[in-house]
Enzyme design. Structure first.
Site, PDB file in Angstrom:
ATOM      1  N   CYS A  74     -19.252  -1.771   0.866  1.00  0.00           N
ATOM      2  CA  CYS A  74     -18.474  -0.487   1.231  1.00  0.00           C
ATOM      3  C   CYS A  74     -19.040   0.262   2.384  1.00  0.00           C
ATOM      4  CB  CYS A  74     -18.079   0.555   0.100  1.00  0.00           C
ATOM      5  SG  CYS A  74     -17.266   1.966   0.324  1.00  0.00           S
TER       6      CYS A  74
ATOM      7  N   HIS B  58     -16.612   4.061  -4.526  1.00  0.00           N
ATOM      8  CA  HIS B  58     -15.545   5.173  -4.329  1.00  0.00           C
ATOM      9  C   HIS B  58     -15.876   6.136  -5.453  1.00  0.00           C
ATOM     10  CE1 HIS B  58     -12.684   2.740  -1.519  1.00  0.00           C
ATOM     11  NE2 HIS B  58     -14.100   2.845  -0.856  1.00  0.00           N
TER      12      HIS B  58
ATOM     13  N   TYR C  63     -13.798  10.625  -1.865  1.00  0.00           N
ATOM     14  CA  TYR C  63     -13.089  10.045  -3.048  1.00  0.00           C
ATOM     15  C   TYR C  63     -13.244  10.748  -3.989  1.00  0.00           C
ATOM     16  CZ  TYR C  63     -12.073   5.820  -0.440  1.00  0.00           C
ATOM     17  OH  TYR C  63     -11.793   4.980   0.683  1.00  0.00           O
TER      18      TYR C  63
ATOM     19  N   ARG D  48       0.931  -1.276  -0.043  1.00  0.00           N
ATOM     20  CA  ARG D  48      -0.214   0.033   0.028  1.00  0.00           C
ATOM     21  C   ARG D  48       0.921   1.308   0.022  1.00  0.00           C
ATOM     22  NH1 ARG D  48      -4.644   1.767   4.436  1.00  0.00           N
ATOM     23  NH2 ARG D  48      -5.305   3.887   3.374  1.00  0.00           N
TER      24      ARG D  48
ATOM     25  N   ASN E  57     -10.688  -4.065  -1.264  1.00  0.00           N
ATOM     26  CA  ASN E  57     -10.760  -3.109  -2.228  1.00  0.00           C
ATOM     27  C   ASN E  57      -9.658  -3.206  -3.469  1.00  0.00           C
ATOM     28  OD1 ASN E  57     -12.171  -0.688  -1.426  1.00  0.00           O
ATOM     29  ND2 ASN E  57     -10.917  -0.597   0.086  1.00  0.00           N
TER      30      ASN E  57
END
Length: 441
Positions: A164, A194, A241, A90, A144
């Protein structure tokens, strides 16, 4: 019923456990199975889960295993919450795109594509093993990028629904601002995972969104880190987002000036693991709130209960479009209110979507289609067949060329990139940082 959690060794799992314990009347679990290859973390969190269940009087049994096949055997539902490559991957997703002048984020842009490429093959392998051991089990995907992962699962015929926490987060925040209970608030939530907008907020059938914006617009805008004027001009509340799209360059400057979110989460995780080791701890610690994923446990309990109990109630989930939004293909995965029951999630009708939102949704849907093609590139036979016919090295070269081309095409299609030079450079960076996860590289 038996519920299995793949990724049960996550530091976030106690949030789920707390929800299962509190809402045991909604989702009566006989057994909860935590599955994770990280056995040290798994035992730590498994023992904490048992203490949380015991404190709240939950009669269910908590077990854990690093054997996926054994863990999902006999499960009625399987929750997926895994992170391939961990926080280290990440961190890479959030940093190298910034060097190319693009947003570094784990679910959108080049970083989001990298995560999809790492994740989709692993999730599909897990789903196939679930199908063999528990063919009637539902898969609830919280992994995700949820839209792409759920699309992969559904395109391969798996019983899956994506989940989500953005919608439930808005519902709780709006209810608090309005001084009503969350159950009194319903959202006209539309978009992709998102990439969503709240076009109406209803209480007792009345749309109170104009009132919300008039009386609480500053607070909502501050929470989203967007200008109040933007909310007033749009007349909707966008997901946070959307900031990556509406304020891309500003976000890039901000992200370059501070440590990555992954670094922050990794530090929190180290503290949480120390805390979880305390044998006196029998509740989720306050620190867990900084880990992210608020209200996921409530959403997960509601969705799983509806799938297994055939309730037919309405929840906001990720499901196949199937004509709901006529400007998107049927096999697109959209995030909208849907009726949920034993047959899965069926989106409710949606009133025509404004061009400003529909255009961006169509663009990102095209990217997600190409991203899934890139994620599946290693599973295609082209490179291997070429290897048999033209020599192993020729086959590997063809596979690499095909894989790189698929990545480049997806990046070029993404509205946050869309330039040849940027897509070329990002393609090289993505491959360099994820080579161990790409079978064709």
């Amino acid at each position: 019923m038996t519920l299995a959690v793949v990724g049960g060794g996550s530091t976030y799992t106690p949030e789920l456990i707390d929800g299962f314990a509190r809402l045991r009347d909604v989702l009566p679990l006989a057994e909860l199975v935590l599955i994770d290859p990280a056995t040290d973390r798994l035992e730590l969190i498994g023992r904490l889960a048992r203490r949380i269940f015991a404190k709240q009087g939950h009669p269910g049994r908590v077990t854990w295993t690093d054997d996926l096949d054994a863990g999902v055997d006999g499960a009625d539902a399987v929750l997926l919450q895994l992170r391939v490559g961990g926080q280290a991957a990440r961190h890479q997703d959030e940093t190298w795109p910034l060097e190319c002048g693009c947003v570094g984020q784990e679910t959108t842009g080049a970083g989001g594509l990298a995560k999809a490429l790492r994740t989709v093959p692993v999730v599909l392998d897990i789903a196939e093993r679930v199908r063999r051991r528990s063919p009637d089990a539902w898969i609830v995907d919280f992994t995700n990028p949820v839209g792409i992962v759920t699309r992969a699962l559904l395109s391969h015929g798996h019983k899956a629904v994506g989940l989500c926490n953005v919608a439930i987060g808005f519902q709780r925040k709006f209810a608090n601002l309005l001084g009503v209970g969350p159950e009194a608030v319903t959202l006209e939530h539309v978009g992709l995972n998102h990439l969503t907008w709240e076009r109406a907020v209803r209480v007792g059938g009345e749309d109170v969104l104009p009132k919300l914006l008039a009386e609480h617009g500053d607070a909502i805008a501050d929470d989203l880190r967007m200008p109040r004027s933007l909310l007033d001009r749009l007349g909707v509340v966008p997901s946070y987002y959307l900031r990556y799209f509406y304020q891309h360059d500003e976000v890039v400057r901000e992200l370059r000036s501070k440590p990555s979110r992954a670094a922050e989460v990794a530090a929190i995780e180290r503290q949480l693991l120390d805390t979880y080791g305390d044998p006196a701890l029998d509740e989720k610690p306050e620190l867990l709130g900084r880990r992210g994923g608020a209200f996921y446990s409530e959403a997960a309990v509601a969705l799983t209960s509806s799938l297994l109990g055939d309730t037919g109630d309405v929840q906001i989930v990720n499901a196949l479009n199937n004509g709901t939004l006529p400007f998107l293909p049927d096999d697109a995965v959209i995030e909208v209110p849907a009726t949920v029951g034993a047959g899965g999630a069926v989106p409710l009708p949606v009133r025509p979507v404004e061009p400003l939102f529909a255009g961006l949704m169509a663009n990102v849907t095209a990217y997600e289609h190409l991203a899934l093609e890139a994620a599946l590139a290693g599973g295609r036979g082209g490179g291997r067949r070429n290897g048999r016919n033209a020599g192993a090295e020729g086959g590997r070269s063809a596979a690499r060329e095909g894989g790189r081309s698929a990545v480049f095409t997806a990046l070029l299609a993404h509205p946050l990139i869309g330039q040849t030079d940027a897509a070329d450079r990002l393609t090289d960076e993505l491959i360099a940082h994820n080579r161990e996860h790409l079978t064709w590289a």
